[in-house]
Motif scaffolding. Structure first.
Motif, mmCIF file in Angstrom:
data_model
loop_
_atom_site.group_PDB
_atom_site.id
_atom_site.type_symbol
_atom_site.label_atom_id
_atom_site.label_comp_id
_atom_site.label_asym_id
_atom_site.label_seq_id
_atom_site.Cartn_x
_atom_site.Cartn_y
_atom_site.Cartn_z
ATOM 1 N N THR A 162 -70.989 -19.875 -85.838
ATOM 2 C CA THR A 162 -69.362 -20.202 -85.667
ATOM 3 C C THR A 162 -69.313 -21.337 -84.847
ATOM 4 N N VAL A 163 -68.796 -22.223 -85.640
ATOM 5 C CA VAL A 163 -68.645 -23.695 -84.891
ATOM 6 C C VAL A 163 -67.232 -24.085 -85.054
ATOM 7 N N SER A 164 -66.734 -24.957 -84.373
ATOM 8 C CA SER A 164 -65.491 -25.660 -84.566
ATOM 9 C C SER A 164 -65.584 -26.937 -84.925
ATOM 10 N N GLU A 166 -68.084 -32.661 -85.455
ATOM 11 C CA GLU A 166 -67.993 -34.122 -85.034
ATOM 12 C C GLU A 166 -68.927 -34.490 -84.053
ATOM 13 N N GLU A 167 -68.999 -33.567 -82.868
ATOM 14 C CA GLU A 167 -70.227 -33.994 -82.067
ATOM 15 C C GLU A 167 -71.575 -33.996 -82.814
ATOM 16 N N GLY A 168 -71.789 -32.927 -83.537
ATOM 17 C CA GLY A 168 -73.046 -33.107 -84.357
ATOM 18 C C GLY A 168 -73.304 -34.206 -85.254
ATOM 19 N N ARG A 169 -72.054 -34.701 -85.761
ATOM 20 C CA ARG A 169 -72.448 -36.195 -86.648
ATOM 21 C C ARG A 169 -72.540 -37.300 -85.695
ATOM 22 N N GLY A 210 -77.533 -30.114 -98.361
ATOM 23 C CA GLY A 210 -78.015 -28.712 -98.871
ATOM 24 C C GLY A 210 -79.036 -28.048 -98.267
ATOM 25 N N VAL A 211 -79.779 -28.789 -97.184
ATOM 26 C CA VAL A 211 -81.014 -28.058 -96.343
ATOM 27 C C VAL A 211 -80.620 -26.941 -95.728
ATOM 28 N N ASP A 254 -74.947 -28.732 -92.111
ATOM 29 C CA ASP A 254 -74.554 -27.263 -92.985
ATOM 30 C C ASP A 254 -73.187 -27.939 -93.695
ATOM 31 N N SER A 255 -72.392 -28.591 -92.863
ATOM 32 C CA SER A 255 -71.152 -28.882 -93.394
ATOM 33 C C SER A 255 -71.273 -30.098 -94.756
#
Length: 267
Positions: A44-46, A51-54, A81-82, A127-128
């Protein structure tokens, strides 16, 4: 009737049909799209975490995998898709970012460059971009109630031919290798089975159920903690190869000695 036939021949009718077809296709996909596999759950992420992951992805991964993770052959494959599990495995074991080009990305658990929160954020961003295997649920990693004997049977059937029966790894073709499973976190073993990194096949939940994966992990952990020497008599913990080398060396030596002794007696 003539009016209806005329409308069917109108160019607008084609556009209406295309719009209806796209709408129905999208609706059908939303209804029947694959659900998360049993035993896995997306973290569960916001939106802020994504955006931080990007941003982390752009700074550390985009040079090989592309700014939109679309891939940049031959430097890096597409990551669309991975799923989060693949990112958590590759980054959490220190395989990525790749230190240097090679036939295989080696594990480097002592040099993981990101915190667990940052890894989660990058995994959430990837994942997004497209559905894929999620990080396994904690209930399949606690090993409570796991069947070690069944795990051993499954391991010998599906894993031992590459990782050897003692789980300490083995050579493959063209410079590749199956890495040791000793000292590997249960979550990363599960993710490897789920995502099939590098030369490893994918063991989805139709091949091995979540409970069977937990049994396999319990068997590996039992070996790692000094349990029964399933691979042989602790001869370097390299499995039957050690026993074979010992028997071959001593056995052949004894046979030669017996042949010489018998030859001398005959003379």
């Amino acid at each position: 009737m003539k009016t209806l036939a005329a409308r069917r021949r109108s160019p607008i009718a084609l556009l209406v049909l295309l719009l209806l077809g796209l709408t129905m296709t999208g609706t059908a996909y939303a209804v029947f799209q694959p659900k998360a596999a049993p035993g896995t759950s997306a973290t569960t992420v916001s939106a802020e975490d994504i955006e931080e992951g990007r941003q982390l992805f752009l700074a550390n991964c985009a040079s090989c995998h592309g700014t939109n993770a679309e891939g940049n052959a031959p430097a890096g494959p597409s990551l669309v898709g991975v799923g989060a599990a693949a990112v958590d495995f590759q980054v959490g074991t220190g395989r990525m970012p790749l230190a240097a080009p090679g036939v295989q990305a080696p594990a480097n658990r002592d040099q993981v460059n990101f915190t667990s929160e940052e890894i989660t954020q990058m995994a959430a961003y990837v994942d997004s971009l497209g559905p894929g295997p999620a990080v396994p649920d904690a209930q399949w990693l606690d090993l409570e109630g796991a069947d070690i004997a069944n795990g051993g049977k499954l391991f010998r059937t599906n894993c031992a031919m590459c990782h050897n029966s003692a789980g300490t790894g083995g050579a493959l073709t063209r410079g590749k290798y199956a890495p040791t499973l000793m000292g590997v976190e249960p979550v990363h073993i599960y993710e490897a089975m789920l995502t099939g990194p590098q030369s490893m096949p994918v063991f989805n939940d139709d091949n091995l159920t979540p409970q069977e994966k937990e049994d396999v992990i319990a068997f590996i952990v039992d070996m790692d903690q000094g349990g029964t020497a399933y691979g042989g008599h602790q001869m370097g913990s390299i499995g039957p190869a050690g026993d074979t080398l010992f028997i071959w060396t001593i056995g052949i030596g004894l046979l030669i000695a017996a042949a010489v002794w018998l030859g001398r007696k005959a003379a």
